[in-house]
Design a protein around this motif. Sequence first.
Motif, PDB file in Angstrom:
ATOM      1  N   PHE A 158       0.858  -1.187   0.000  1.00  0.00           N
ATOM      2  CA  PHE A 158       0.000   0.000   0.000  1.00  0.00           C
ATOM      3  C   PHE A 158       0.890   1.232   0.000  1.00  0.00           C
ATOM      4  N   ARG A 159       0.265   2.385  -0.255  1.00  0.00           N
ATOM      5  CA  ARG A 159       0.994   3.645  -0.245  1.00  0.00           C
ATOM      6  C   ARG A 159       0.448   4.528   0.873  1.00  0.00           C
ATOM      7  N   PHE A 160       1.267   5.455   1.316  1.00  0.00           N
ATOM      8  CA  PHE A 160       0.903   6.278   2.467  1.00  0.00           C
ATOM      9  C   PHE A 160       0.138   7.516   2.004  1.00  0.00           C
ATOM     10  N   THR A 161      -1.030   7.281   1.474  1.00  0.00           N
ATOM     11  CA  THR A 161      -1.918   8.344   1.029  1.00  0.00           C
ATOM     12  C   THR A 161      -3.334   7.794   1.060  1.00  0.00           C
ATOM     13  N   ASN A 162      -4.297   8.606   0.651  1.00  0.00           N
ATOM     14  CA  ASN A 162      -5.689   8.152   0.713  1.00  0.00           C
ATOM     15  C   ASN A 162      -6.011   7.170  -0.397  1.00  0.00           C
ATOM     16  N   ARG A 163      -7.001   6.338  -0.136  1.00  0.00           N
ATOM     17  CA  ARG A 163      -7.553   5.492  -1.202  1.00  0.00           C
ATOM     18  C   ARG A 163      -8.434   6.346  -2.103  1.00  0.00           C
ATOM     19  N   VAL A 164      -8.672   5.855  -3.308  1.00  0.00           N
ATOM     20  CA  VAL A 164      -9.483   6.626  -4.250  1.00  0.00           C
ATOM     21  C   VAL A 164     -10.970   6.387  -4.047  1.00  0.00           C
ATOM     22  N   GLY A 165     -11.355   5.378  -3.270  1.00  0.00           N
ATOM     23  CA  GLY A 165     -12.760   5.139  -2.984  1.00  0.00           C
ATOM     24  C   GLY A 165     -13.469   4.367  -4.081  1.00  0.00           C
ATOM     25  N   ASP A 166     -14.762   4.130  -3.838  1.00  0.00           N
ATOM     26  CA  ASP A 166     -15.561   3.358  -4.799  1.00  0.00           C
ATOM     27  C   ASP A 166     -16.577   4.217  -5.536  1.00  0.00           C
ATOM     28  N   GLY A 167     -16.475   5.538  -5.359  1.00  0.00           N
ATOM     29  CA  GLY A 167     -17.402   6.431  -6.038  1.00  0.00           C
ATOM     30  C   GLY A 167     -18.642   6.769  -5.237  1.00  0.00           C
ATOM     31  N   SER A 168     -18.798   6.184  -4.056  1.00  0.00           N
ATOM     32  CA  SER A 168     -19.988   6.453  -3.239  1.00  0.00           C
ATOM     33  C   SER A 168     -19.589   6.975  -1.860  1.00  0.00           C
ATOM     34  N   ASN A 169     -18.487   7.717  -1.806  1.00  0.00           N
ATOM     35  CA  ASN A 169     -17.957   8.289  -0.564  1.00  0.00           C
ATOM     36  C   ASN A 169     -17.419   7.251   0.412  1.00  0.00           C
ATOM     37  N   ASN A 170     -17.214   6.028  -0.065  1.00  0.00           N
ATOM     38  CA  ASN A 170     -16.579   5.017   0.770  1.00  0.00           C
ATOM     39  C   ASN A 170     -15.099   4.972   0.414  1.00  0.00           C
ATOM     40  N   PHE A 171     -14.289   5.668   1.211  1.00  0.00           N
ATOM     41  CA  PHE A 171     -12.860   5.771   0.921  1.00  0.00           C
ATOM     42  C   PHE A 171     -12.035   4.756   1.703  1.00  0.00           C
ATOM     43  N   SER A 172     -12.706   3.719   2.206  1.00  0.00           N
ATOM     44  CA  SER A 172     -11.977   2.624   2.830  1.00  0.00           C
ATOM     45  C   SER A 172     -11.651   1.540   1.817  1.00  0.00           C
ATOM     46  N   THR A 173     -12.014   1.763   0.574  1.00  0.00           N
ATOM     47  CA  THR A 173     -11.783   0.786  -0.479  1.00  0.00           C
ATOM     48  C   THR A 173     -11.159   1.487  -1.683  1.00  0.00           C
ATOM     49  N   GLY A 174     -10.887   0.723  -2.727  1.00  0.00           N
ATOM     50  CA  GLY A 174     -10.263   1.280  -3.920  1.00  0.00           C
ATOM     51  C   GLY A 174      -8.754   1.309  -3.802  1.00  0.00           C
ATOM     52  N   ALA A 175      -8.098   1.559  -4.901  1.00  0.00           N
ATOM     53  CA  ALA A 175      -6.631   1.606  -4.924  1.00  0.00           C
ATOM     54  C   ALA A 175      -6.121   2.804  -4.136  1.00  0.00           C
ATOM     55  N   TYR A 176      -4.891   2.694  -3.677  1.00  0.00           N
ATOM     56  CA  TYR A 176      -4.249   3.852  -3.064  1.00  0.00           C
ATOM     57  C   TYR A 176      -3.824   4.814  -4.167  1.00  0.00           C
ATOM     58  N   ALA A 177      -4.069   6.085  -3.925  1.00  0.00           N
ATOM     59  CA  ALA A 177      -3.741   7.102  -4.926  1.00  0.00           C
ATOM     60  C   ALA A 177      -2.241   7.114  -5.204  1.00  0.00           C
ATOM     61  N   GLU A 178      -1.887   7.581  -6.383  1.00  0.00           N
ATOM     62  CA  GLU A 178      -0.474   7.693  -6.740  1.00  0.00           C
ATOM     63  C   GLU A 178       0.191   8.798  -5.924  1.00  0.00           C
TER      64      GLU A 178
END
Length: 627
Positions: A45-65
């Motif tokens: 993982f990377r030390f930044t926020n996830r990109v989310g699933d499009g429904s304001n759930n940012f505990s999922t999705g890839a880690y941003a670049e």
Amino acid sequence: MKKLTALCAASLLCCTQVSAQTQQSYFDQLLIFGDSLLDSGNFGFRFTNRVGDGSNNFSTGAYAEIAPQHLGRALGLATNPANPAIGNGTNYAVGGYETSDIVKSINGTGLFLRREDDGGTKVRDSYLTEFGSVNPNALILIDGGGNDFLNGTANSQATIVTSAQTLIAGVSALSNAGGRYIMLSNLPDLGKTAAAQAQNFQTPGYAAQVSAGAAGFNQALRTYANLSNANIIPVDLAGLINFVSNNAEAYGFANGTNATFGPLANFDQRYMCFDAVNSDCIEHPVYGKSQTNTADPSKLMFNDGVHPTARVGAIAGDYMIDVIMAPQVVGQVPSLGLGIARTQQQSLTQVMRENRWLADGDRLFISASGATGDEPTGGDQESKHLTLGLSRAVSPGLSLGAAISMADHELNTDRSEFAATSVGFSGLVNYRENRWLAEASVGLSVVDYSDIDRKFNLGNQNLTASGGTDGHGWHLDGQLAYNLLSSQTVSLAPALGARWLNTKVDSYKESGGEVSNYQWGEQSRASRQFRLGVLANVAVSESFSLYAEAFGVSEEVDADETIEVRNTNLAYASYRLPSYQNDGESFADVSLGAAVSVGQARVALNLNYTDEGEGRESAMLNYSRPF
């Protein structure tokens, strides 16, 4: 490509077209050493926020670049984690690393996913243990120091200096192993992180103390960097974060205090974080991760207590890209200088043709021209030229001449707008004996580069760094031909020639680029061409003639230039980066034209095209009369 007919329609002056700049990468590998700010995923993982699933759930999705990934993509270079279980790549940065761990990953005990001192297990040998040397065409990015403070290793003036020395030891090891281009990041102001500001909210004065420690580290880092023999390219991450913070509103980040936040009414939103999972920061009450309907990391600068959100990482990536690309933009200024020398030489060609094919005579001439060309590295160059001169027959078959030229020049790309004016002084000679034809010209141009504007983006902010300087250029051109025909109306002459062009641009300092203001060193560029072709002329009547010239040209100079640079916002020593690269090539050079006598005067129109680089074309109108 604009057509020659378009040049004719534009009379003497050519129109401007701007084409996108082709970015060149002079590097074939990106090596990364450091801590979590540069870690592209050695833990998965990377030390930044996830990109989310499009429904304001940012505990999922890839880690941003993160920033190095943006830099790598712009240069076409991989930034995969060095961890063999994930990528076996070139990014040795690991979250949590102190400066001592970074050095161990370079030439010490190896790469550990946890600090070796904490019982971590080695997953790979250190870079120099495994490879022995550094690829000379590698770009190296290194940072460190933050965890020395967070872990308490750097807790006094002496230990802060030791941490800086340790990081420079890693830089020196890479340099001594063959690393030629080493980007070294300073430490962001730790007192202006979300974690420090949260602590300061409880213990006023804490942030100032931490800021002083980070400033001391940066001062020591700069001191020891300037004592190093390495080619260190400073990355002003501290200045960048301050710039973004000072322009938070323009970037769309939450900014200032909010009276509706209750106990947090006096807390600056710039230092609120998106994810307070470790309780080291104050989560934003509207845009924070726990807000079901309004969570939005793009509104915040900090993901957690010390790591940036995806948007700040992208802005940092833009900045790093500019650090590397800016020399390539400025490296095109000498191309404009060569164009100035070239158009000065071309302004003499018509009177030299008249001296070649017509009877001996004294001629006063005026030449006006417009030229445009596509640069090999991208962009369009445009010149508008006016030349006044005279040519005098000093003996049968020998003519000498002199001219003065005035010109405006532009070179535009999607990253630059360059403008210059020049005054040129030229001399020319024609000699004829039987069927032999010899001619030459020489000229010097004094150039005022009045506007050198370099454009770049930091996120959604469009910035322009502007400067100006002086320079000069010269040309020397000559050819020898033999007329195969004895006809009075038709001439056909094989020709052999050589052309030398040279230009020099003085150093200058730019302003307006915020964290990316630089002082640029002197630049020079040369062109040496050998030409083989044929000259043809047809006298259709006593008052009207046509001519054509075609040459195959070999460019003998392979340009592989670097430029000396100094960041004027920092007290680091100057460094060098690649600025221009172009392999010598063979190309065609063709001219067509017509001349008509009007009373005693003679008017000629010349069209020229060469496929050198991406192509170049010009139109020239020449007026001459006896005196």
